[in-house]
Design a protein around this motif. Sequence first.
Motif, PDB file in Angstrom:
ATOM      1  N   MET A   1     -24.884  34.950 -59.043  1.00  0.00           N
ATOM      2  CA  MET A   1     -24.282  34.558 -56.512  1.00  0.00           C
ATOM      3  C   MET A   1     -22.677  34.663 -56.980  1.00  0.00           C
ATOM      4  SD  MET A   1     -26.258  34.802 -54.322  1.00  0.00           S
ATOM      5  CE  MET A   1     -25.421  34.410 -53.460  1.00  0.00           C
ATOM      6  N   ALA A   2     -21.908  34.823 -57.756  1.00  0.00           N
ATOM      7  CA  ALA A   2     -20.389  34.761 -57.996  1.00  0.00           C
ATOM      8  C   ALA A   2     -19.764  35.675 -57.143  1.00  0.00           C
ATOM      9  CB  ALA A   2     -19.827  35.379 -60.302  1.00  0.00           C
ATOM     10  N   GLU A   3     -20.284  36.676 -56.604  1.00  0.00           N
ATOM     11  CA  GLU A   3     -19.639  37.518 -55.828  1.00  0.00           C
ATOM     12  C   GLU A   3     -19.468  36.996 -54.414  1.00  0.00           C
ATOM     13  OE1 GLU A   3     -23.528  39.199 -56.863  1.00  0.00           O
ATOM     14  OE2 GLU A   3     -22.277  38.174 -58.224  1.00  0.00           O
ATOM     15  N   ARG A   4     -20.711  36.171 -54.440  1.00  0.00           N
ATOM     16  CA  ARG A   4     -20.447  35.547 -52.902  1.00  0.00           C
ATOM     17  C   ARG A   4     -19.825  34.063 -52.822  1.00  0.00           C
ATOM     18  NH1 ARG A   4     -21.212  39.769 -50.460  1.00  0.00           N
ATOM     19  NH2 ARG A   4     -21.883  38.297 -48.553  1.00  0.00           N
ATOM     20  N   CYS A  23     -17.521  33.845 -42.475  1.00  0.00           N
ATOM     21  CA  CYS A  23     -17.459  33.932 -44.347  1.00  0.00           C
ATOM     22  C   CYS A  23     -19.277  33.622 -44.237  1.00  0.00           C
ATOM     23  CB  CYS A  23     -16.659  32.955 -44.722  1.00  0.00           C
ATOM     24  SG  CYS A  23     -14.674  34.039 -45.600  1.00  0.00           S
ATOM     25  N   ILE A  24     -19.412  32.481 -43.827  1.00  0.00           N
ATOM     26  CA  ILE A  24     -20.816  32.495 -43.859  1.00  0.00           C
ATOM     27  C   ILE A  24     -21.858  32.793 -43.341  1.00  0.00           C
ATOM     28  CG2 ILE A  24     -22.707  30.784 -43.121  1.00  0.00           C
ATOM     29  CD1 ILE A  24     -20.005  28.239 -43.697  1.00  0.00           C
ATOM     30  N   TYR A  28     -21.755  34.643 -47.405  1.00  0.00           N
ATOM     31  CA  TYR A  28     -20.824  34.023 -48.567  1.00  0.00           C
ATOM     32  C   TYR A  28     -21.796  32.555 -48.337  1.00  0.00           C
ATOM     33  CZ  TYR A  28     -17.858  38.219 -48.360  1.00  0.00           C
ATOM     34  OH  TYR A  28     -17.806  39.804 -48.582  1.00  0.00           O
ATOM     35  N   GLN A  29     -20.669  32.297 -49.542  1.00  0.00           N
ATOM     36  CA  GLN A  29     -20.866  30.576 -50.050  1.00  0.00           C
ATOM     37  C   GLN A  29     -20.003  29.749 -50.049  1.00  0.00           C
ATOM     38  OE1 GLN A  29     -23.680  28.414 -50.433  1.00  0.00           O
ATOM     39  NE2 GLN A  29     -24.906  30.505 -49.910  1.00  0.00           N
ATOM     40  N   ILE A  30     -18.726  28.618 -49.431  1.00  0.00           N
ATOM     41  CA  ILE A  30     -18.137  28.529 -49.039  1.00  0.00           C
ATOM     42  C   ILE A  30     -18.234  27.286 -49.838  1.00  0.00           C
ATOM     43  CG2 ILE A  30     -16.643  27.892 -47.115  1.00  0.00           C
ATOM     44  CD1 ILE A  30     -17.071  30.747 -47.447  1.00  0.00           C
ATOM     45  N   ILE A  31     -16.144  27.508 -50.741  1.00  0.00           N
ATOM     46  CA  ILE A  31     -15.816  26.549 -51.377  1.00  0.00           C
ATOM     47  C   ILE A  31     -14.495  25.815 -50.307  1.00  0.00           C
ATOM     48  CG2 ILE A  31     -14.934  25.060 -53.110  1.00  0.00           C
ATOM     49  CD1 ILE A  31     -17.669  27.969 -53.727  1.00  0.00           C
ATOM     50  N   ASN A  32     -14.414  24.800 -49.716  1.00  0.00           N
ATOM     51  CA  ASN A  32     -13.435  24.741 -48.182  1.00  0.00           C
ATOM     52  C   ASN A  32     -12.585  23.322 -49.613  1.00  0.00           C
ATOM     53  OD1 ASN A  32     -12.098  23.308 -46.231  1.00  0.00           O
ATOM     54  ND2 ASN A  32     -13.456  22.734 -45.447  1.00  0.00           N
ATOM     55  N   LEU A  33     -11.324  23.732 -49.515  1.00  0.00           N
ATOM     56  CA  LEU A  33     -10.547  22.690 -50.023  1.00  0.00           C
ATOM     57  C   LEU A  33      -9.478  22.107 -48.388  1.00  0.00           C
ATOM     58  CD1 LEU A  33      -9.474  24.197 -53.828  1.00  0.00           C
ATOM     59  CD2 LEU A  33     -11.003  22.793 -53.323  1.00  0.00           C
ATOM     60  N   ASP A  34      -9.398  20.943 -48.582  1.00  0.00           N
ATOM     61  CA  ASP A  34      -8.797  20.561 -47.254  1.00  0.00           C
ATOM     62  C   ASP A  34      -8.235  19.212 -47.941  1.00  0.00           C
ATOM     63  OD1 ASP A  34      -7.700  19.579 -44.652  1.00  0.00           O
ATOM     64  OD2 ASP A  34      -8.386  21.461 -43.799  1.00  0.00           O
ATOM     65  N   ARG A  35      -7.233  18.082 -47.525  1.00  0.00           N
ATOM     66  CA  ARG A  35      -7.279  17.256 -46.616  1.00  0.00           C
ATOM     67  C   ARG A  35      -8.451  16.679 -46.468  1.00  0.00           C
ATOM     68  NH1 ARG A  35      -4.356  13.446 -44.356  1.00  0.00           N
ATOM     69  NH2 ARG A  35      -3.636  15.518 -42.915  1.00  0.00           N
ATOM     70  N   ALA A 213     -12.945  39.083 -42.681  1.00  0.00           N
ATOM     71  CA  ALA A 213     -13.754  39.562 -43.487  1.00  0.00           C
ATOM     72  C   ALA A 213     -13.856  41.169 -44.015  1.00  0.00           C
ATOM     73  CB  ALA A 213     -14.731  39.363 -41.932  1.00  0.00           C
ATOM     74  N   SER A 214     -12.377  42.433 -42.738  1.00  0.00           N
ATOM     75  CA  SER A 214     -12.463  42.600 -43.469  1.00  0.00           C
ATOM     76  C   SER A 214     -11.862  43.573 -44.878  1.00  0.00           C
ATOM     77  CB  SER A 214     -11.689  44.080 -42.465  1.00  0.00           C
ATOM     78  OG  SER A 214     -11.506  45.179 -43.161  1.00  0.00           O
ATOM     79  N   LEU A 215     -10.589  42.367 -44.865  1.00  0.00           N
ATOM     80  CA  LEU A 215     -10.225  43.008 -46.620  1.00  0.00           C
ATOM     81  C   LEU A 215     -10.694  42.328 -47.715  1.00  0.00           C
ATOM     82  CD1 LEU A 215      -6.475  42.141 -45.136  1.00  0.00           C
ATOM     83  CD2 LEU A 215      -7.504  44.199 -45.717  1.00  0.00           C
ATOM     84  N   MET A 216     -11.948  41.409 -47.646  1.00  0.00           N
ATOM     85  CA  MET A 216     -12.706  40.131 -48.647  1.00  0.00           C
ATOM     86  C   MET A 216     -13.697  41.505 -48.441  1.00  0.00           C
ATOM     87  SD  MET A 216     -14.604  37.030 -48.120  1.00  0.00           S
ATOM     88  CE  MET A 216     -12.932  35.985 -47.593  1.00  0.00           C
ATOM     89  N   ASP A 217     -14.040  42.606 -47.710  1.00  0.00           N
ATOM     90  CA  ASP A 217     -14.988  43.531 -48.315  1.00  0.00           C
ATOM     91  C   ASP A 217     -15.072  44.013 -50.078  1.00  0.00           C
ATOM     92  OD1 ASP A 217     -16.828  45.818 -47.850  1.00  0.00           O
ATOM     93  OD2 ASP A 217     -17.965  45.027 -45.949  1.00  0.00           O
ATOM     94  N   ASP A 218     -16.588  44.419 -49.985  1.00  0.00           N
ATOM     95  CA  ASP A 218     -16.260  45.220 -51.056  1.00  0.00           C
ATOM     96  C   ASP A 218     -15.769  46.610 -51.151  1.00  0.00           C
ATOM     97  OD1 ASP A 218     -17.838  43.383 -52.641  1.00  0.00           O
ATOM     98  OD2 ASP A 218     -20.006  44.115 -52.186  1.00  0.00           O
ATOM     99  N   ARG A 219     -16.140  46.814 -49.876  1.00  0.00           N
ATOM    100  CA  ARG A 219     -15.312  48.427 -49.204  1.00  0.00           C
ATOM    101  C   ARG A 219     -14.020  48.376 -49.550  1.00  0.00           C
ATOM    102  NH1 ARG A 219     -20.221  48.531 -45.359  1.00  0.00           N
ATOM    103  NH2 ARG A 219     -19.386  46.105 -45.244  1.00  0.00           N
ATOM    104  N   ALA A 220     -13.094  47.447 -49.380  1.00  0.00           N
ATOM    105  CA  ALA A 220     -11.464  47.456 -49.321  1.00  0.00           C
ATOM    106  C   ALA A 220     -11.150  47.422 -50.586  1.00  0.00           C
ATOM    107  CB  ALA A 220     -11.398  46.450 -48.374  1.00  0.00           C
TER     108      ALA A 220
END
Length: 242
Positions: A1-4, A23-24, A28-35, A213-220
């Motif tokens: 699942m690394a690619e997700r 993203c969800i 995708y699975q999300i890791i949110n880094l925020d204060r 989302a467009s730039l993140m795609d595999d096809r980009a």
Amino acid sequence: MAERNVLVTGGSGGIGRAIIHRCIEDGYQIINLDRVAPSSLLKGETHYAVDLTDAHATRDILQRITRDHNILRVVNNAGFIRPGTLEDATLEDFDAVCALNLRAPMLVAQGLQPFMQAARFGRIINISSRAALGKELRTVYSATKAGLLGMTRTWALELAPFGVTVNAIGPGPIATELFLSGNPPDSPKTKKILESIPVKRMGEPEDIAHAVASLMDDRAGFITGQVLYVCGGMTVGLGQVA
């Protein structure tokens, strides 16, 4: 699942929140880094509290996360503004804004780069700003956002042989809660901003999320080192003489 897996900085509100929602939706699975934590976690989202202006804390949290997650996609979204003229800008402002808007993206990219190179795949998306082209009262902010574009292009060249793309998005005026709190819809200042946008509407956080989302795609994979201004046409014709 690394690619997700996708790491998003500053994902608890505003544009970052819209990016996480999109993203969800895209699986995708999300890791949110925020204060601060979001008002409620979404299914598939994990939040890690961290002050990204603290270099040691940022490195530590990245080491902790990468022990448990293989992350091949990242959105460097966290940032903030300290408005001021050249005369009013202080070294404290400069250091604080640089720490979040410029240093933190570099630390995040450094922390994830080895995993992307090993996988021969990666997506790095940096959220810059139209202010990188120049904007009054933004000496410090515009400097950091322009610097982020320079880093984007440099990383794109360095990481291209490993299948890693690096691109930037430059939002124009986006109707986040923060923006609207300082720019009420009926104020003359807001109306002037709206009149300057060729499409005659404010941008929405979802507009930025769609570009991500467009730039993140595999096809980009053939798009790298680019800046996409999502600004309703405000940057078209800048610098032309009437």
